[in-house]
Design an enzyme around this catalytic site. Structure first.
Site, PDB file in Angstrom:
ATOM      1  N   LYS A 126       0.789  -1.162   0.079  1.00  0.00           N
ATOM      2  CA  LYS A 126       0.078   0.044  -0.060  1.00  0.00           C
ATOM      3  C   LYS A 126       0.980   1.373  -0.075  1.00  0.00           C
ATOM      4  O   LYS A 126       1.952   1.350   0.777  1.00  0.00           O
ATOM      5  CB  LYS A 126      -0.953  -0.111   1.190  1.00  0.00           C
ATOM      6  CG  LYS A 126      -2.169   0.746   1.106  1.00  0.00           C
ATOM      7  CD  LYS A 126      -3.325   0.276   0.352  1.00  0.00           C
ATOM      8  CE  LYS A 126      -4.408   1.076   0.252  1.00  0.00           C
ATOM      9  NZ  LYS A 126      -5.508   0.388  -0.548  1.00  0.00           N
ATOM     10  N   GLY A 229     -21.086   6.412   2.981  1.00  0.00           N
ATOM     11  CA  GLY A 229     -20.272   7.276   1.987  1.00  0.00           C
ATOM     12  C   GLY A 229     -21.017   6.902   0.652  1.00  0.00           C
ATOM     13  O   GLY A 229     -20.916   5.881   0.283  1.00  0.00           O
ATOM     14  N   GLY A 231     -19.441   8.088  -2.038  1.00  0.00           N
ATOM     15  CA  GLY A 231     -18.289   8.539  -3.167  1.00  0.00           C
ATOM     16  C   GLY A 231     -18.238   7.653  -4.200  1.00  0.00           C
ATOM     17  O   GLY A 231     -19.179   7.138  -4.991  1.00  0.00           O
TER      18      GLY A 231
HETATM   19  P1  NAI Z   1     -14.185   8.023  -1.852  1.00  0.00           P
HETATM   20  O1  NAI Z   1     -13.284   9.032  -1.209  1.00  0.00           O
HETATM   21  O2  NAI Z   1     -14.554   8.450  -3.230  1.00  0.00           O
HETATM   22  O3  NAI Z   1     -15.468   7.971  -1.353  1.00  0.00           O
HETATM   23  C1  NAI Z   1     -15.877   7.990   0.301  1.00  0.00           C
HETATM   24  C2  NAI Z   1     -16.865   8.928   0.527  1.00  0.00           C
HETATM   25  O4  NAI Z   1     -17.136   8.777   2.043  1.00  0.00           O
HETATM   26  C3  NAI Z   1     -17.007  10.406   0.231  1.00  0.00           C
HETATM   27  O5  NAI Z   1     -17.948  10.842  -0.526  1.00  0.00           O
HETATM   28  C4  NAI Z   1     -16.644  10.781   1.774  1.00  0.00           C
HETATM   29  O6  NAI Z   1     -16.988  12.319   1.876  1.00  0.00           O
HETATM   30  C5  NAI Z   1     -17.648  10.059   2.427  1.00  0.00           C
HETATM   31  N1  NAI Z   1     -17.203  10.298   4.110  1.00  0.00           N
HETATM   32  C6  NAI Z   1     -16.074  10.176   4.542  1.00  0.00           C
HETATM   33  N2  NAI Z   1     -16.371   9.981   5.867  1.00  0.00           N
HETATM   34  C7  NAI Z   1     -17.702   9.811   5.990  1.00  0.00           C
HETATM   35  C8  NAI Z   1     -18.283   9.499   7.210  1.00  0.00           C
HETATM   36  N3  NAI Z   1     -18.087   9.506   8.430  1.00  0.00           N
HETATM   37  N4  NAI Z   1     -19.631   9.418   7.048  1.00  0.00           N
HETATM   38  C9  NAI Z   1     -20.261   9.349   5.689  1.00  0.00           C
HETATM   39  N5  NAI Z   1     -19.331   9.803   4.505  1.00  0.00           N
HETATM   40  C10 NAI Z   1     -18.294   9.875   4.925  1.00  0.00           C
HETATM   41  O7  NAI Z   1     -13.661   6.637  -1.738  1.00  0.00           O
HETATM   42  P2  NAI Z   1     -14.073   5.313  -2.550  1.00  0.00           P
HETATM   43  O8  NAI Z   1     -13.186   5.021  -3.429  1.00  0.00           O
HETATM   44  O9  NAI Z   1     -15.586   5.384  -2.822  1.00  0.00           O
HETATM   45  O10 NAI Z   1     -13.851   4.031  -1.421  1.00  0.00           O
HETATM   46  C11 NAI Z   1     -14.672   3.972  -0.228  1.00  0.00           C
HETATM   47  C12 NAI Z   1     -13.992   2.922   0.509  1.00  0.00           C
HETATM   48  O11 NAI Z   1     -13.908   1.723  -0.184  1.00  0.00           O
HETATM   49  C13 NAI Z   1     -12.574   3.150   0.925  1.00  0.00           C
HETATM   50  O12 NAI Z   1     -12.283   2.675   2.260  1.00  0.00           O
HETATM   51  C14 NAI Z   1     -11.537   2.592   0.149  1.00  0.00           C
HETATM   52  O13 NAI Z   1     -10.353   2.128   0.623  1.00  0.00           O
HETATM   53  C15 NAI Z   1     -12.407   1.291  -0.101  1.00  0.00           C
HETATM   54  N6  NAI Z   1     -12.102   0.796  -1.394  1.00  0.00           N
HETATM   55  C16 NAI Z   1     -12.406   1.410  -2.530  1.00  0.00           C
HETATM   56  C17 NAI Z   1     -12.248   0.670  -3.732  1.00  0.00           C
HETATM   57  C18 NAI Z   1     -12.217   1.437  -5.080  1.00  0.00           C
HETATM   58  O14 NAI Z   1     -12.232   0.848  -6.156  1.00  0.00           O
HETATM   59  N7  NAI Z   1     -12.537   2.923  -5.148  1.00  0.00           N
HETATM   60  C19 NAI Z   1     -11.589  -0.689  -3.981  1.00  0.00           C
HETATM   61  C20 NAI Z   1     -11.612  -1.271  -2.323  1.00  0.00           C
HETATM   62  C21 NAI Z   1     -11.872  -0.563  -1.259  1.00  0.00           C
END
Ligand code: NAI
Length: 434
Positions: A126, A229, A231
């Protein structure tokens, strides 16, 4: 002041005062201890050696202060028996050096397990970069910061291959790619697979479907899902849930901009709640499934007692705050927990074979999402759930034991080459080289 309690920015200052631009903490198998590149860093080696929770004989931790932007950048390589340590690069804010190190250690180990369960010939690694270090003032500097990260990866000679993660975009991956070949998730126009988040969301859906099947609760149609979340993963997840006839989704996010999702999915009753950072109330929503898709550490002794849903299945990495304790609390409460590293594999699967060419609707990738291959997300989830029920062990324990076993299998061609690369980095004075 102890090194571990310094802020990452203060660590950068301290290193600069000592003329240190790069350092490593490398596990010495023969000596049974961590070798630090500089005496100044010995206390951090000691911190890791004494740690029972996050340090797991990680093969190498490599850290640099980027020469031009001054950002603290790192690569954590956990185990490379199955191949190069692979996993995304996170750009995140950390209060202390200890938080920075712990996050990298945990995430790298999680990647070892995820890659092994997915059957990829990759080890676990990582990247972590600390927000608030250096002077990242505009997009131009940001691009430079990622190029410098690419240079760091090149210097590691292939023991670590990076990808996208939280805080890092596909454009950032393109900047990394300008300086290293050891990256995936580059934009399609450069020959890569692009943003992995959609496939990740689909894998999570398959995990949910396995859990429902295991509990004899039918399909997703008509169900209620709480998503933390909205995102890169959360948003397509809501779309896939809508396609599968989910009746209601309660989604939370800390970003007010996410309100725009309400009304985007016809036929779905979607409620978007904007919450404060650290507000985990959505996990306690009356629902069939809770899907953590924001940050890690949110399943703990404070949140688990409030969970009403019978199933927890989401994308966020490292959901259990304390893996030794929290899965047992979930089990005691009768909540079926699908370990993150079991169901969120599709992001890495999507980019894993980029160098072998890319197909639309790639059958290699589709096999992970179907139910004919015994190692698909759906079938492996069912297997883990059944074994947990049969043995009385927690789902996380069952998945972890299987992942540990697989992660020690040697790559059929290259063997434990990552460890050899790390030894050569130490011998050739990586930390002193420019
Ligand atoms: P991202 O950063 O695009 O989305 C995360 C969202 O969660 C953001 O919109 C943020 O504002 C929101 N957020 C943060 N703290 C929060 C809270 N306390 N309550 C509600 N919302 C909150 O990240 P992404 O890419 O969507 O990833 C999400 C999770 O999945 C992360 O933990 C990441 O490590 C994991 N992940 C993502 C992968 C991918 O393909 N993007 C692959 C494997 C794991």
């Amino acid at each position: 002041m102890e090194l571990r309690t310094l802020s990452p920015a203060d660590l950068c200052e301290l290193l600069a005062r000592h003329g240190i631009r790069r350092f490593f903490l490398v596990w010495d198998e023969e000596a049974g201890r961590i070798q630090a590149s500089h005496p100044l860093l010995e206390p951090l080696a000691g911190l890791l050696e004494e740690d029972q929770r996050d340090f797991d004989r990680h093969e190498g931790v490599f850290v640099q202060i980027a020469q031009r932007t001054g950002v603290l950048q790192s690569a954590f390589v956990h185990r490379t028996c199955r191949g190069q340590g692979a996993g995304g690069t996170r750009y995140w804010r950390y209060d202390t050096v200890e938080d920075f190190l712990r996050d990298g250690l945990r995430l790298a180990r999680g990647m070892t397990h995820k890659n092994a369960l997915a059957g990829l010939w990759w080890g676990g690694g990582k990247g972590v970069m600390a927000r608030g270090t250096g002077q990242v003032t505009d997009l131009e500097v940001r691009r430079l910061m990622y190029e410098e990260y690419g240079e760091l990866i090149t210097s590691l000679q292939g023991c670590y291959v990076t990808a996208e993660d939280v805080g890092t975009s596909v454009e950032d991956m393109a900047a990394i790619f300008r300086r290293t070949r050891f990256t995936t998730c580059i934009p399609p126009e450069l020959g890569g697979s692009g943003n992995p988040s959609g496939p990740t969301a689909l894998g999570v859906v398959r995990g949910m479907e396995a859990a429902l099947r295991h509990l004899g609760r039918g399909t997703l149609a008509g169900k209620t899902v709480a998503v933390q979340g909205l995102g890169h993963v959360g948003e397509p997840l809501v779309g896939f849930l809508a396609e599968r006839g989910v009746r209601r989704v309660v989604g939370s996010d800390i970003d007010p901009g996410r309100r725009e999702l309400a009304g985007r999915f016809p036929g779905l009753d979607l409620e978007v709640r904007i919450v404060e950072r650290g507000d985990n109330s959505v996990l306690a929503e009356p629902a069939d499934i809770v899907a953590p898709c924001a940050t890690g550490g949110i399943l703990n002794s404070r949140t688990i007692p409030g969970i009403q849903a019978p199933i927890v299945c989401g994308a966020a990495n490292n959901q259990l705050e304390d893996p030794e304790r929290d899965d047992a609390i979930l089990q005691e409460r009768g909540i079926l927990y699908l370990p993150d590293f079991l169901v969120n594999r599709m992001g890495i699967v999507n980019c894993a074979d980029e160098q072998y060419g890319y197909l639309e609707d790639d059958p290699r990738i589709e096999s992970h999402l179907g139910d004919t291959w015994d190692n698909s997300v759906f079938n492996l989830s069912l297997k883990v759930l059944e074994e947990a029920e049969r043995s009385g062990r927690t789902t996380a324990r069952v998945a972890l034991d299987l992942a540990e076993e697989r992660s020690r299998e040697l790559h059929p061609i290259w063997g434990h080459r990552g460890a050899a690369i790390i030894r050569s980095l130490v011998q050739t004075g990586w930390a002193g080289a420019d």
